[in-house]
Design an enzyme around this catalytic site. Structure first.
Site, mmCIF file in Angstrom:
data_model
loop_
_atom_site.group_PDB
_atom_site.id
_atom_site.type_symbol
_atom_site.label_atom_id
_atom_site.label_comp_id
_atom_site.label_asym_id
_atom_site.label_seq_id
_atom_site.Cartn_x
_atom_site.Cartn_y
_atom_site.Cartn_z
ATOM 1 N N TRP A 135 0.843 -1.212 0.000
ATOM 2 C CA TRP A 135 0.000 0.000 0.000
ATOM 3 C C TRP A 135 0.871 1.253 0.000
ATOM 4 O O TRP A 135 0.392 2.344 -0.282
ATOM 5 C CB TRP A 135 -0.961 -0.004 1.202
ATOM 6 C CG TRP A 135 -0.324 0.241 2.563
ATOM 7 C CD1 TRP A 135 0.858 -0.275 3.019
ATOM 8 C CD2 TRP A 135 -0.846 1.057 3.624
ATOM 9 N NE1 TRP A 135 1.103 0.145 4.307
ATOM 10 C CE2 TRP A 135 0.084 0.962 4.711
ATOM 11 C CE3 TRP A 135 -1.972 1.843 3.796
ATOM 12 C CZ2 TRP A 135 -0.114 1.629 5.919
ATOM 13 C CZ3 TRP A 135 -2.168 2.503 5.001
ATOM 14 C CH2 TRP A 135 -1.246 2.397 6.040
ATOM 15 N N ASP A 136 2.161 1.073 0.286
ATOM 16 C CA ASP A 136 3.114 2.192 0.268
ATOM 17 C C ASP A 136 2.966 3.004 -1.017
ATOM 18 O O ASP A 136 3.063 4.234 -1.000
ATOM 19 C CB ASP A 136 4.563 1.669 0.321
ATOM 20 C CG ASP A 136 4.846 0.787 1.524
ATOM 21 O OD1 ASP A 136 3.924 0.070 1.950
ATOM 22 O OD2 ASP A 136 5.991 0.796 2.021
ATOM 23 N N GLU A 191 0.673 -2.970 12.670
ATOM 24 C CA GLU A 191 0.886 -4.415 12.571
ATOM 25 C C GLU A 191 1.314 -5.078 13.885
ATOM 26 O O GLU A 191 1.578 -6.272 13.905
ATOM 27 C CB GLU A 191 1.909 -4.702 11.463
ATOM 28 C CG GLU A 191 1.385 -4.312 10.100
ATOM 29 C CD GLU A 191 2.416 -4.456 8.979
ATOM 30 O OE1 GLU A 191 3.606 -4.678 9.285
ATOM 31 O OE2 GLU A 191 2.021 -4.340 7.802
ATOM 32 N N LYS A 205 2.565 0.432 16.142
ATOM 33 C CA LYS A 205 3.731 0.553 15.273
ATOM 34 C C LYS A 205 3.700 1.856 14.484
ATOM 35 O O LYS A 205 4.707 2.522 14.273
ATOM 36 C CB LYS A 205 3.724 -0.645 14.318
ATOM 37 C CG LYS A 205 4.893 -0.754 13.386
ATOM 38 C CD LYS A 205 4.778 -2.014 12.530
ATOM 39 C CE LYS A 205 5.949 -2.203 11.596
ATOM 40 N NZ LYS A 205 5.782 -3.362 10.711
ATOM 41 N N GLN A 206 2.509 2.210 14.021
ATOM 42 C CA GLN A 206 2.351 3.362 13.116
ATOM 43 C C GLN A 206 0.887 3.799 13.172
ATOM 44 O O GLN A 206 0.054 3.070 13.706
ATOM 45 C CB GLN A 206 2.740 2.945 11.692
ATOM 46 C CG GLN A 206 1.863 1.853 11.109
ATOM 47 C CD GLN A 206 2.567 1.105 9.977
ATOM 48 O OE1 GLN A 206 3.253 0.126 10.228
ATOM 49 N NE2 GLN A 206 2.375 1.527 8.751
#
Ligand code: BGC
Length: 758
Positions: free
Chosen positions: A339-340, A479, A591-592
């Protein structure tokens, strides 16, 4: 301002840094990437990657192939090789000139027998003709006269995974070597699909000098020619290496014929000509992409580096490839696409080079059959885009990998990270909003929308007790937490995916009923199905909290152990807190961004207070263990008024590779972070967004120490330049359009500067 704002420099040589600098100094043109391998060292992870050339062979999953290395160029003073690791370094400097797209290596080396040689090399990978590349070497014997042997080589022994013995795999077999006299060529085939790749090079010496006593040889999988150069002390000799590359993906013709023809023309035309055309091509690119930050040299250099490398990673002539997480700069993540690309990199292309954005989206269209197979294999309908994608859209996420402590763990993302489907749809909408490319939407985009919506309809689970549809056992963008139920990001965007599909299906019917009917027929969808889709969509459970403000990332998240981050490293980035015996997934550490990520994509659907509350809550719990993270917090920080952290996160993002602040730059470019850098500037400091009324809006804010920020975008075919200073915003465009600046409506007239004074 001088050239220093375009130069990324390595001043000292340390063999340990070679792999990192190979990434930073990668030269790519979308067709291929050459890592910045230093030909005078034997240490590093040389890499020659050609977009779309994938192979599995003995590897765990399909991966990008490291193909034969044609950059080998050995110099010997008599019998001593000029080897930077075994000789004395008298002078050393390597630098990337981003303006011209040229990598310079200036070294002076003393061999063990005391012979000093000065070498100035210029390497380029042509942006004019993607099949060409070249190097010019200026060689001066400082304290001797005599013989230098020049060994020009193509090395077919290369393997993937050289950084770990377990990962070492060979994906090519050498099929043929050629003596082109002058020049050499080597053709290799990939193991599984037999993709043919040919590399060829010719050496030319300038002025009146001649290369003597040529010797051609084949040593197993290596082809070489050895040439002799008679040199006089203090005199400069110029050698040029012409290179060309083709694969059977480019042509059905005999590869050696195509290559020879290209090489001979290139040789005849001259290296200077190609370099000139290459520089001109870069100038044209810079005209479209450049960002100027006055008053902050580090930010200026950093942003240019990011957009230079991002722009180097794509080109508009091949719609069967996309940009990998590590671009064409390394083998990390095996050359897979995530998806980056859509969420982090694509906005840069949408707003600066929309034809490339279209191409990148076409890659998803061209891999739709693979996505259909994934859905079927997993018992669903429609299309399920793979979490990690290679050349055919089939899921290629490895099942096993290492955790942060180096333990072997099962990787679940390929089984559970479903949000990729909606991410792709979101990016199609984002592309369409900015370009109004009806042809794409009608003929390609709509098919993706309908197939992904169909997937979600089959993926949701009906909870009879609650009379709602749920999406369980998923991984959201964060994640650290696996197998979770009703992840806010996934559910919200799945619902949005179906809603947008229904809305645009109606649009298509109005626009062109024939295309609409044919498409429904092709996909075996009936209009009545849409009624059911609507019912399901309305009942997809969105886990709001009671006050509707602070949102729970997934069901049960707030019950997890709340461990706050208290310590930071010298870059202000979080250090692991004591987990107090809990497993990472049992804590609220993330994580993000996840909830915050959704609020960035669909900002207009949440009021500022909600965004701020969620930003503040989750920012404190985010470990930024993905390089995708800081740029997003930077943008959200700016929209909710946390300007201090926004600048910190921005700098962290733009220096991801340059300072290697994730510690893994050696494996390739953090491509999502390069896109995040652009977004931080344009969406963050520039405050650019598109509101519900489809207005282009600007809400700029620039740090105190910046004097001025300038960026260029393309908006509905108009070329727009925006200049932001502390007391004004200036907009100039090649077409009329309506704009909102700080929520006030204006009309921008063609070629007439709009000046907004604060
Ligand atoms: C991140 C993902 C990302 C992937 C590839 C992971 O560490 O969590 O969001 O897609 O890296 O960059």
């Amino acid at each position: 301002m001088g050239n220093e704002l375009w130069i990324i420099e390595q001043e000292c040589y340390d063999v340990k840094d070679n792999p990192k600098y190979e990434t930073i100094f990668t030269l790519a043109n979308g067709y291929r990437g050459f890592r910045g391998w230093l030909e005078f060292s034997s240490y590093g992870f040389n890499g020659n990657f050609i977009a779309g050339v994938f192979d599995k062979a003995e590897a765990q999953v399909t991966e990008i192939v490291n193909t034969q290395n044609p950059l080998v160029f050995n110099l010997y003073v008599d019998d001593e090789r000029i080897d930077i690791d075994r000789c004395e370094i008298v002078n050393f400097k390597r630098y990337l000139d981003m303006k011209d797209g040229i990598l310079h290596t200036d070294i002076e080396i003393k061999t063990p027998k005391g012979k000093i040689t000065k070498i100035s090399a210029k390497r380029f990978v042509s942006r004019k003709n993607v099949h060409r590349w070249g190097v010019e070497y200026k060689i001066t014997p400082i304290n001797y006269s005599g013989k230098i042997f020049v060994e020009n080589m193509i090395d077919g022994t290369v393997t993937n995974g050289n950084y770990h013995p377990v990962d070492k795999t060979k994906h090519i077999r050498v099929k043929e070597t050629y003596d082109l006299n002058p020049g050499i060529a080597l053709e290799a085939h990939t193991i599984d699909q037999g993709i043919r790749i040919i590399e060829g090079t010719i050496i030319k010496v300038l002025n009146d000098t001649v290369l003597k006593n040529r010797k051609y040889g084949v040593f197993g999988e290596i082809v070489r020619e050895l040439l002799e150069l008679r040199v006089e002390e203090g005199k400069e000799y110029i050698l040029q290496k012409f290179g060309a590359t083709y694969t059977s993906r480019d042509t059905d013709d005999n590869l050696i014929d195509v290559l020879e023809n290209e090489l001979r023309n290139f040789y005849k035309q001259g290296l200077e000509d190609e370099i000139e055309a290459h520089i001109k091509a870069w100038q044209e690119i810079w005209d479209r992409i450049d960002i100027e930050i006055k008053g902050d040299v580090q930010a200026q250099l950093g942003i240019r580096f990011n957009i230079f490398q991002l722009s180097s990673s794509a080109y508009d002539q091949d719609d069967r490839v996309s940009i990998a997480a590590k671009a064409l700069h390394g083998e990390g993540y095996k050359g897979h696409v995530f998806w980056d690309t859509e969420i982090f990199m694509l906005p840069f292309f949408i707003y600066t080079q929309p034809e490339i954005a279209r191409n990148l989206l076409m890659y998803r269209y061209n891999t739709l059959d693979g996505a259909r197979k994934n859905a079927k294999l997993n018992g669903y309908e429609g299309a399920q885009f793979p979490w990690e994608s290679a050349d055919d859209g089939l899921e290629v996420t490895p099942k096993w990998g290492m955790d942060y402590d180096g333990n072997l763990v099962r990787i679940w993302t390929g089984d559970e990270e479903f949000h990729i489907n909606s991410d792709i749809v979101f990016s199609i909408w984002e592309y369409y909003r900015a370009t109004k490319d009806k042809d794409f939407l009608m003929n390609y985009g709509m098919e993706i929308l309908l197939e992904t919506a169909k997937f979600w309809i089959s993926r949701v689970e009906y909870n009879i007790d609650m009379d709602r549809y749920e999406i369980n056992k998923v991984i959201g963008p964060d994640e650290f937490h696996e197998h979770v139920n009703n992840n806010f990001y996934t559910n919200y965007l799945a619902k949005w995916n179906i809603e947008k599909t229904l809305e645009l299906a109606e649009w298509l019917k109005r626009e062109n009923v024939k295309v609409y009917e044919d498409l429904l027929k092709k996909l075996d969808i009936k209009e009545e199905d849409f009624k059911e889709w609507k019912v399901v969509k309305d009942k997809i459970y969105i886990p709001y909290s009671e006050d509707g403000k602070l949102i729970e990332q997934f069901e049960g998240y707030f019950d997890l152990k709340d461990i706050e981050i208290t310590e930071h490293d010298e870059n202000g980035m979080p250090l692991w807190p004591d987990l107090q015996g809990y497993k990472l997934g049992q804590t609220q550490l993330i994580k993000q961004p996840d909830v915050v990520m959704l609020m960035l994509l669909l900002g207009d659907e949440f009021d500022k207070e909600t965004r701020k509350i969620n930003y503040e809550y989750y920012e404190k719990r985010t470990m930024h263990k993905s390089s995708l993270s800081p740029s997003m917090y930077s943008i959200m920080g700016l929209t909710v008024g946390d300007t201090h952290n926004a600048y910190k996160y921005f700098m962290k993002t733009i220096l991801t590779d340059l300072e290697d602040n994730q510690g893994n730059a050696c494996f390739g470019l953090h491509a999502a972070s390069t896109g995040g850098s652009w977004q931080s500037v344009v969406f963050g400091f520039g405050g650019l967004h598109v509101d519900k009324e489809q207005y282009l809006c600007l809400n700029p804010w620039i740090p105190e120490h910046w004097d001025e920020l300038t960026f260029n975008i393309i908006w509905n075919e108009a070329k727009v330049k925006v200049v932001v200073s502390h007391n004004e915003v200036r907009v100039i465009s090649t077409k009329d359009f309506d704009i909102k600046i700080y929520d006030e409506k204006f009309k921008v007239y063609k070629n007439k500067e709009l000046i907004y004074r604060r």
